[in-house]
Motif scaffolding. Structure first.
Motif, PDB file in Angstrom:
ATOM      1  N   ILE A   2       0.846  -1.189   0.000  1.00 15.42           N
ATOM      2  CA  ILE A   2       0.000   0.000   0.000  1.00 15.42           C
ATOM      3  C   ILE A   2       0.882   1.240   0.000  1.00 15.42           C
ATOM      4  N   SER A   7       1.611  -3.125   4.124  1.00 18.45           N
ATOM      5  CA  SER A   7       1.277  -4.074   3.059  1.00 18.45           C
ATOM      6  C   SER A   7      -0.192  -4.479   3.053  1.00 18.45           C
ATOM      7  N   ASP A   8      -0.586  -5.101   1.955  1.00 16.24           N
ATOM      8  CA  ASP A   8      -1.929  -5.679   1.852  1.00 16.24           C
ATOM      9  C   ASP A   8      -2.142  -6.755   2.914  1.00 16.24           C
ATOM     10  N   ASN A  12      -5.312  -6.783   5.623  1.00 12.53           N
ATOM     11  CA  ASN A  12      -6.299  -7.862   5.679  1.00 12.53           C
ATOM     12  C   ASN A  12      -6.077  -8.857   6.810  1.00 12.53           C
ATOM     13  N   HIS A  21     -10.844  -9.675   3.271  1.00 14.04           N
ATOM     14  CA  HIS A  21     -10.159  -8.976   2.180  1.00 14.04           C
ATOM     15  C   HIS A  21     -10.826  -7.636   1.935  1.00 14.04           C
ATOM     16  N   CYS A  22     -10.040  -6.593   1.972  1.00 13.48           N
ATOM     17  CA  CYS A  22     -10.560  -5.248   1.720  1.00 13.48           C
ATOM     18  C   CYS A  22     -11.022  -5.152   0.271  1.00 13.48           C
ATOM     19  N   MET A  27     -10.103   0.591  -0.965  1.00 17.17           N
ATOM     20  CA  MET A  27      -8.641   0.708  -0.948  1.00 17.17           C
ATOM     21  C   MET A  27      -8.165   2.154  -0.861  1.00 17.17           C
ATOM     22  N   ARG A  31      -5.367   3.466   1.731  1.00 14.73           N
ATOM     23  CA  ARG A  31      -4.179   4.158   1.230  1.00 14.73           C
ATOM     24  C   ARG A  31      -4.064   5.550   1.856  1.00 14.73           C
TER      25      ARG A  31
END
Length: 145
Positions: A2, A7-8, A12, A21-22, A27, A31
């Motif tokens: 991100i 991080s992703d 999540n 899960h976003c 997002m 961010r």
């Protein structure tokens, strides 16, 4: 990733057996939180561990989150700094970062800082609280720096 340090996987992450899960439409919120608050805060206090960030409705319910939680929109994260959490909390509250709400939370021996950004287009309220459990409920008190 991100941002450079978030991080992703952190977005999540859950310790529960729930798929979390976003969604793509949230997002931008995640961010914005990372870019405007998490990264600059990390630069001032050092590494941050993310305990909880985006929460799908099932996960939010499982952890006892409010129905109006900013976690549901990817706008909030519960973080733990590598250093002294009380000093980090005060540093965040006194900073010029555009937080909407910060809460220094304690449950048992666990401590974390909840931080959230305002909805897109809204002004941050810059609210600060401390929270602790009492008689089975969380008690929130306004924090004055």
């Amino acid at each position: 990733m991100i941002t450079a340090h978030f991080s992703d996987d952190e977005l999540n992450h859950t310790d529960h057996a729930i798929v979390n899960h976003c969604p793509p439409d949230l997002m931008d919120n995640a961010r914005r939180l990372a870019e405007s608050i998490l990264e600059p805060f990390r630069a001032s206090v050092g590494p941050l561990r993310v305990n909880s960030w985006y929460r799908c409705p099932a996960l939010n319910k499982a952890v006892g989150g409010a129905n109006t939680s900013a976690h549901l929109e990817g706008r909030a994260a519960d973080i733990v700094p590598a250093g002294d959490i009380s000093i980090a909390f005060v540093t965040l509250v006194k900073s010029s970062l555009p937080y909407d709400k910060v809460i220094l939370e304690r449950h048992g021996t666990a401590w974390w800082i909840h931080v959230q950004v305002a909805r897109e287009g809204e002004e941050p309220r810059r609210q600060a609280y401390t929270a602790r459990p009492k008689d089975g409920k969380m008690v929130y008190e306004v924090y004055h720096a």
